[in-house]
Design a protein around this motif. Sequence first.
Motif, mmCIF file in Angstrom:
data_model
loop_
_atom_site.group_PDB
_atom_site.id
_atom_site.type_symbol
_atom_site.label_atom_id
_atom_site.label_comp_id
_atom_site.label_asym_id
_atom_site.label_seq_id
_atom_site.Cartn_x
_atom_site.Cartn_y
_atom_site.Cartn_z
ATOM 1 N N LEU A 25 0.833 -1.209 0.000
ATOM 2 C CA LEU A 25 0.000 0.000 0.000
ATOM 3 C C LEU A 25 0.866 1.257 0.000
ATOM 4 O O LEU A 25 0.597 2.221 -0.703
ATOM 5 N N GLN A 26 1.921 1.227 0.818
ATOM 6 C CA GLN A 26 2.770 2.409 0.887
ATOM 7 C C GLN A 26 3.512 2.640 -0.445
ATOM 8 O O GLN A 26 3.572 3.761 -0.953
ATOM 9 N N LEU A 27 4.067 1.578 -1.000
ATOM 10 C CA LEU A 27 4.799 1.730 -2.270
ATOM 11 C C LEU A 27 3.839 2.155 -3.385
ATOM 12 O O LEU A 27 4.171 2.976 -4.229
ATOM 13 N N ARG A 28 2.620 1.599 -3.337
ATOM 14 C CA ARG A 28 1.636 1.975 -4.351
ATOM 15 C C ARG A 28 1.342 3.473 -4.306
ATOM 16 O O ARG A 28 1.268 4.143 -5.331
ATOM 17 N N PHE A 52 12.252 -2.066 5.901
ATOM 18 C CA PHE A 52 11.014 -2.193 6.662
ATOM 19 C C PHE A 52 11.158 -3.152 7.842
ATOM 20 O O PHE A 52 10.220 -3.326 8.604
ATOM 21 N N GLY A 53 12.300 -3.799 7.949
ATOM 22 C CA GLY A 53 12.483 -4.744 9.049
ATOM 23 C C GLY A 53 11.579 -5.954 8.910
ATOM 24 O O GLY A 53 10.950 -6.392 9.882
ATOM 25 N N ALA A 121 14.515 6.424 14.479
ATOM 26 C CA ALA A 121 13.776 6.498 13.219
ATOM 27 C C ALA A 121 14.126 5.327 12.311
ATOM 28 O O ALA A 121 15.270 4.863 12.287
ATOM 29 N N ARG A 122 13.111 4.881 11.589
ATOM 30 C CA ARG A 122 13.294 3.839 10.579
ATOM 31 C C ARG A 122 12.527 4.258 9.334
ATOM 32 O O ARG A 122 11.718 5.172 9.380
ATOM 33 N N PRO A 123 12.757 3.584 8.208
ATOM 34 C CA PRO A 123 11.979 3.915 7.007
ATOM 35 C C PRO A 123 10.491 3.684 7.280
ATOM 36 O O PRO A 123 10.163 2.780 8.045
ATOM 37 N N PRO A 124 9.571 4.449 6.677
ATOM 38 C CA PRO A 124 9.815 5.482 5.682
ATOM 39 C C PRO A 124 10.086 6.861 6.288
ATOM 40 O O PRO A 124 10.265 7.818 5.552
ATOM 41 N N ILE A 125 10.095 6.930 7.635
ATOM 42 C CA ILE A 125 10.275 8.229 8.283
ATOM 43 C C ILE A 125 11.673 8.793 7.995
ATOM 44 O O ILE A 125 11.842 9.993 7.779
#
Lengths: 253, 253
Positions: A25-28, A52-53, A121-125
């Motif tokens: 959903l996020q990549l879309r 994304f771990g 912080a981790r992706p996507p932040i």
Amino acid sequence: MKTPGEDISGVDRLQATPLYHQIFLQLREEITSGERAFGSRMPTEQELAEGFGVSRITARRALDELAHTHLVERKRRVGTHVIFKSPARPIEGSIEQAVESLIAFGRDTQVKILELEKVKARPPITQALEIPIGAMVIRVARIRWLDDQPLSHLVSYIPADLGVDLTRSSLRSTPMLSLIEQAGIQIGAATQTISASLADAALASALAVDIGSPILRVSRTVLDVNKRPVQHVLAQFRSDRYQIRLDLHSANR
Amino acid sequence: MKTPGEDISGVDRLQATPLYHQIFLQLREEITSGERAFGSRMPTEQELAEGFGVSRITARRALDELAHTHLVERKRRVGTHVIFKSPARPIEGSIEQAVESLIAFGRDTQVKILELEKVKARPPITQALEIPIGAMVIRVARIRWLDDQPLSHLVSYIPADLGVDLTRSSLRSTPMLSLIEQAGIQIGAATQTISASLADAALASALAVDIGSPILRVSRTVLDVNKRPVQHVLAQFRSDRYQIRLDLHSANR
């Protein structure tokens, strides 16, 4: 208390939605909004899994689902590339007037602070704030109220090293953008993506609506005058209580 | 063929949603978006009934539902007034750049014309276009496609006396805003309201999504340089294929 919306890792392990689908959903959204341009290379399974771990299998399923919906093309040795040409173009607006509106909006509504924490912080932040993975950020989850009814759910991230005075007490009395300005930061620009989604169980409960109710989503990154990202926010509004108005006029008037 | 979206009368007798609820939804959007300001007088039952072409009982139920959700207050002899203070403020953007984007969007996507007809305007179209009830308007219902999939459903209204060349053939080859400009009209401004909703059966079928899918709605009125409304559009986008991007920057840059 677990709150709805973005988890710091970009995926939320308590959600009913499978992890691979959350990543899909996020990549879309990044592809259809034009952030990931036509022809650009997508992260590899390995990069996605690390970012994304999640496991490589989960990362692969997310890429497979993107390929299945004809947003990307996967080729052996060549990798995965975006094949969707987004027709969306950014509308341009005035940051001064937007900051003023957001601060006034904060003053006109009541706020309830759900969470306030300092986290790595981790992706996507990390991507949104252009900071290294593991850098410290302040994460704030809030609900805005109007007339005794919830209006919006917000999750905000601010780099910890900016020294913004973020306490439950300051956040209760002062709009966050005002607190950012009070730290000596001059706001210079912002990018926003506006979309529609449905309330999942956690968000429905937070906003006092039925599961599946329409939600107006605003994802916003605020930059200072030197183009350094200083805040990233995901705001989710009850669409029965809030719309976005956009007045377009000649720049030369 | 019956198409989803706005009917010329503002209500659609084929929809499963009761008439009073359709009127309620529209008035609610006008109130929560701030178009109908805090303290302003609402139309009377009689005015609503005439405006929407419904019975007084239907009009009364719509007003009752607004009162029930604490958006208006009804008082004998005083009438109905808005008691919701919308915190939404318009974002300001550049019309030149927006027109350019909309024309490019039209060029980048394929269009299917569902309906093209000359009809007598009724509220709320008469209000949006600032024309008398019964004035002739051209109504066009279209679907925009991208990569063999529907992207948006659009219903547009243009005053017939503007003399815009609206034919199936011109609409297939040329974005509507270009046709308006080709009629010698200089576009000067636009107001847009962006909201989220769910696909009903007709819209779901038109956009090839499940019933209840999230829909990004844009209601837009375009004005010429003399502030005369020249076009009113309700655009409903599949939210899995489209988002709105808004770039905010300093007006003094």
